[in-house]
Write a protein that holds these residues in place. Structure first.
Motif, PDB file in Angstrom:
ATOM      1  N   SER A  54       0.836  -1.200   0.000  1.00 54.24           N
ATOM      2  CA  SER A  54       0.000   0.000   0.000  1.00 54.24           C
ATOM      3  C   SER A  54       0.877   1.258   0.000  1.00 54.24           C
ATOM      4  O   SER A  54       0.403   2.356  -0.277  1.00 54.24           O
ATOM      5  CB  SER A  54      -0.933   0.018   1.213  1.00 54.24           C
ATOM      6  OG  SER A  54      -0.208   0.162   2.418  1.00 54.24           O
TER       7      SER A  54
ATOM      8  N   PHE B 216       0.628   0.270  -4.570  1.00 52.79           N
ATOM      9  CA  PHE B 216      -0.591   1.065  -4.765  1.00 52.79           C
ATOM     10  C   PHE B 216      -0.330   2.395  -5.461  1.00 52.79           C
ATOM     11  O   PHE B 216      -1.063   2.754  -6.391  1.00 52.79           O
ATOM     12  CB  PHE B 216      -1.285   1.307  -3.419  1.00 52.79           C
ATOM     13  CG  PHE B 216      -2.064   0.134  -2.879  1.00 52.79           C
ATOM     14  CD1 PHE B 216      -1.755  -1.176  -3.235  1.00 52.79           C
ATOM     15  CD2 PHE B 216      -3.113   0.334  -2.008  1.00 52.79           C
ATOM     16  CE1 PHE B 216      -2.470  -2.253  -2.730  1.00 52.79           C
ATOM     17  CE2 PHE B 216      -3.848  -0.733  -1.494  1.00 52.79           C
ATOM     18  CZ  PHE B 216      -3.516  -2.022  -1.856  1.00 52.79           C
TER      19      PHE B 216
ATOM     20  N   LYS C 196      -1.989   3.426  -9.086  1.00 54.36           N
ATOM     21  CA  LYS C 196      -2.833   4.610  -9.306  1.00 54.36           C
ATOM     22  C   LYS C 196      -2.303   5.431 -10.484  1.00 54.36           C
ATOM     23  O   LYS C 196      -3.067   5.882 -11.355  1.00 54.36           O
ATOM     24  CB  LYS C 196      -2.881   5.470  -8.038  1.00 54.36           C
ATOM     25  CG  LYS C 196      -3.819   6.660  -8.150  1.00 54.36           C
ATOM     26  CD  LYS C 196      -3.936   7.409  -6.828  1.00 54.36           C
ATOM     27  CE  LYS C 196      -4.911   8.583  -6.953  1.00 54.36           C
ATOM     28  NZ  LYS C 196      -5.034   9.327  -5.673  1.00 54.36           N
TER      29      LYS C 196
ATOM     30  N   ASN D 206      -6.632  -2.034   4.061  1.00 58.64           N
ATOM     31  CA  ASN D 206      -6.783  -0.920   3.116  1.00 58.64           C
ATOM     32  C   ASN D 206      -8.155  -0.940   2.435  1.00 58.64           C
ATOM     33  O   ASN D 206      -8.242  -0.903   1.193  1.00 58.64           O
ATOM     34  CB  ASN D 206      -5.678  -0.997   2.057  1.00 58.64           C
ATOM     35  CG  ASN D 206      -4.288  -0.893   2.640  1.00 58.64           C
ATOM     36  OD1 ASN D 206      -3.795   0.202   2.900  1.00 58.64           O
ATOM     37  ND2 ASN D 206      -3.652  -2.040   2.848  1.00 58.64           N
TER      38      ASN D 206
ATOM     39  N   SER E 210      -9.049   1.453  -0.393  1.00 61.92           N
ATOM     40  CA  SER E 210      -8.273   1.434  -1.636  1.00 61.92           C
ATOM     41  C   SER E 210      -8.467   0.201  -2.487  1.00 61.92           C
ATOM     42  O   SER E 210      -8.277   0.243  -3.706  1.00 61.92           O
ATOM     43  CB  SER E 210      -6.773   1.563  -1.318  1.00 61.92           C
ATOM     44  OG  SER E 210      -6.504   2.732  -0.593  1.00 61.92           O
TER      45      SER E 210
ATOM     46  N   LYS F  15     -11.858   1.913  -6.535  1.00 60.93           N
ATOM     47  CA  LYS F  15     -10.931   1.060  -5.791  1.00 60.93           C
ATOM     48  C   LYS F  15     -10.221   0.106  -6.752  1.00 60.93           C
ATOM     49  O   LYS F  15     -10.715  -0.168  -7.844  1.00 60.93           O
ATOM     50  CB  LYS F  15     -11.693   0.243  -4.743  1.00 60.93           C
ATOM     51  CG  LYS F  15     -12.343   1.081  -3.646  1.00 60.93           C
ATOM     52  CD  LYS F  15     -13.087   0.192  -2.663  1.00 60.93           C
ATOM     53  CE  LYS F  15     -13.749   1.031  -1.570  1.00 60.93           C
ATOM     54  NZ  LYS F  15     -14.483   0.177  -0.595  1.00 60.93           N
TER      55      LYS F  15
END
Length: 367
Positions: free
Chosen positions: A26, A36, A40, A81, A84, A102
């Protein structure tokens, strides 16, 4: 265009390489290809997380326990998480997670050896969230032969393709709504599974044999069979599956491996130093031959020209491969694929299919 499209990656080994070992993806994980923040940046929406273990289990309790331990580690990551990432068990779950912005996690079990020849264990993994089963890894099972064994060890095989039990496995996967994944399978297993399955199949991380003729890639007739079945082939990014020159050099070096390491060990008497020197030499020799992003898109382009734009997707194999193409160094780089497809004149509709629409169609037809 990239941010509007739904991006689905058919295969990532970050559970085995990082999560199972306690790394927190994460946050940035600089030594890997996946975390993560980079997801993104890359615009990823849906990720098949590979559950993988070697033919020799890590746990004393066996391969099935290894698989469950990895699923436990993914569950723990999701529980930490929830804002997310979410685990999806159905097409409806996937679309809900995408709307909530997500990362949608799907579980793919990479290798039929993890069910330990037990139908009840297959059912148990499905109940835990398994959404595809790769019938073989490089190793064969008593009921299915792998591409590696059919190609390199054919003389030692007791059978070739799917046994009756193997065909029962395929039918059970169809019944349970679990995708039949034919990456890693031998050609006979591939054709037996295609003939048995009543639902579209997936190849979660395979590339084109006619561009790079290695045992893990798929030939024209296989590509046509997938199209006839309504399935999808997700292109693998590994340099050795993309570039014929890289693959040939790698094979040449691997034949030289023992001679090199024996000579270094004779001088150093240090196994760690020997491995270090071999890794340096191997990288030094292969690095100039790394393929590019454009070479990866050549594989996509080949399938589109052969059977159309409905049967190809993305299956990076990030964190499971030792060399990646220039321009596709990690999960932040997916937009470069969109840019290259645009440069080649692909329409927005076609790009949407390639980035994720085709895999979503196959998912919807199965679960």
């Amino acid at each position: 265009m990239h941010s509007k499209a739904i991006l689905v990656d058919g295969h990532n080994d970050v559970i085995y390489s990082s999560i199972w070992n306690g790394k927190d993806i994460s946050r940035p994980v600089p030594e890997g290809q996946t975390d993560f923040p980079r997801w993104k940046k890359g615009g990823l929406d849906v990720q098949f997380f590979s559950v993988f273990t070697d033919p020799e289990p890590r746990s004393k309790l066996g391969l099935f326990t290894d698989a469950n331990d990895q699923i436990d580690s993914l569950d723990a990551l999701i529980q930490r998480n929830p804002q997310s990432i979410v685990l999806a068990r159905s097409y409806k779950d996937i679309m809900k997670g995408i709307r909530e912005k997500k990362i949608v996690a799907l579980i793919g079990v990479e290798g039929g050896h993890m069910i330990e020849n037990d139908m009840n264990k297959l059912i148990a993994l499905q109940k835990r969230g398994m959404r595809y089963l790769t019938l073989t890894w490089n190793n064969s099972t008593p009921w299915a032969t792998s591409a590696m064994d059919e190609t390199l060890h054919a003389d030692t095989l007791k059978h070739k393709g799917l046994t009756d039990f193997g065909k029962t496995i395929v039918r059970k996967l169809n019944e349970l709504g679990v995708l039949v994944d034919l990456s890693h399978t031998g050609e006979q297993t591939f054709y037996d599974a295609i003939a048995t399955s009543t639902r579209p199949v997936i190849l979660s991380h395979s590339s084109v044999y006619n561009i790079c003729p290695v045992f893990r890639n798929v030939k024209d007739d296989q590509i046509k069979a997938v199209a006839k079945n309504g399935g999808v082939i997700c292109i693998n990014f590994f340099s050795g599956f993309i570039s014929k020159k890289y693959a040939a050099k790698s094979e040449q070096l691997l034949q030289y491996d023992k001679q090199f390491t024996d000579s270094v060990y004779a001088l150093t008497h240090d196994s760690v130093e020997t491995k270090k020197q071999w890794a340096h030499y191997y990288k030094e020799q292969t690095e100039p031959l790394r393929p590019t992003l454009s070479d990866v898109v050549d594989h996509i382009d080949y399938i589109v020209k052969l059977v159309g734009d409905d049967y190809v997707g993305i299956g990076s194999d990030f964190d499971g491969i030792t060399s990646v193409p220039i321009g596709l160094e990690d999960v932040s780089c997916y937009p470069a694929i969109t840019a290259e497809l645009l440069r080649r004149g692909y329409s927005e509709k076609s790009i949407d299919k390639i980035l994720g629409g085709n895999v979503l169609r196959v998912i919807k037809a199965n679960f």
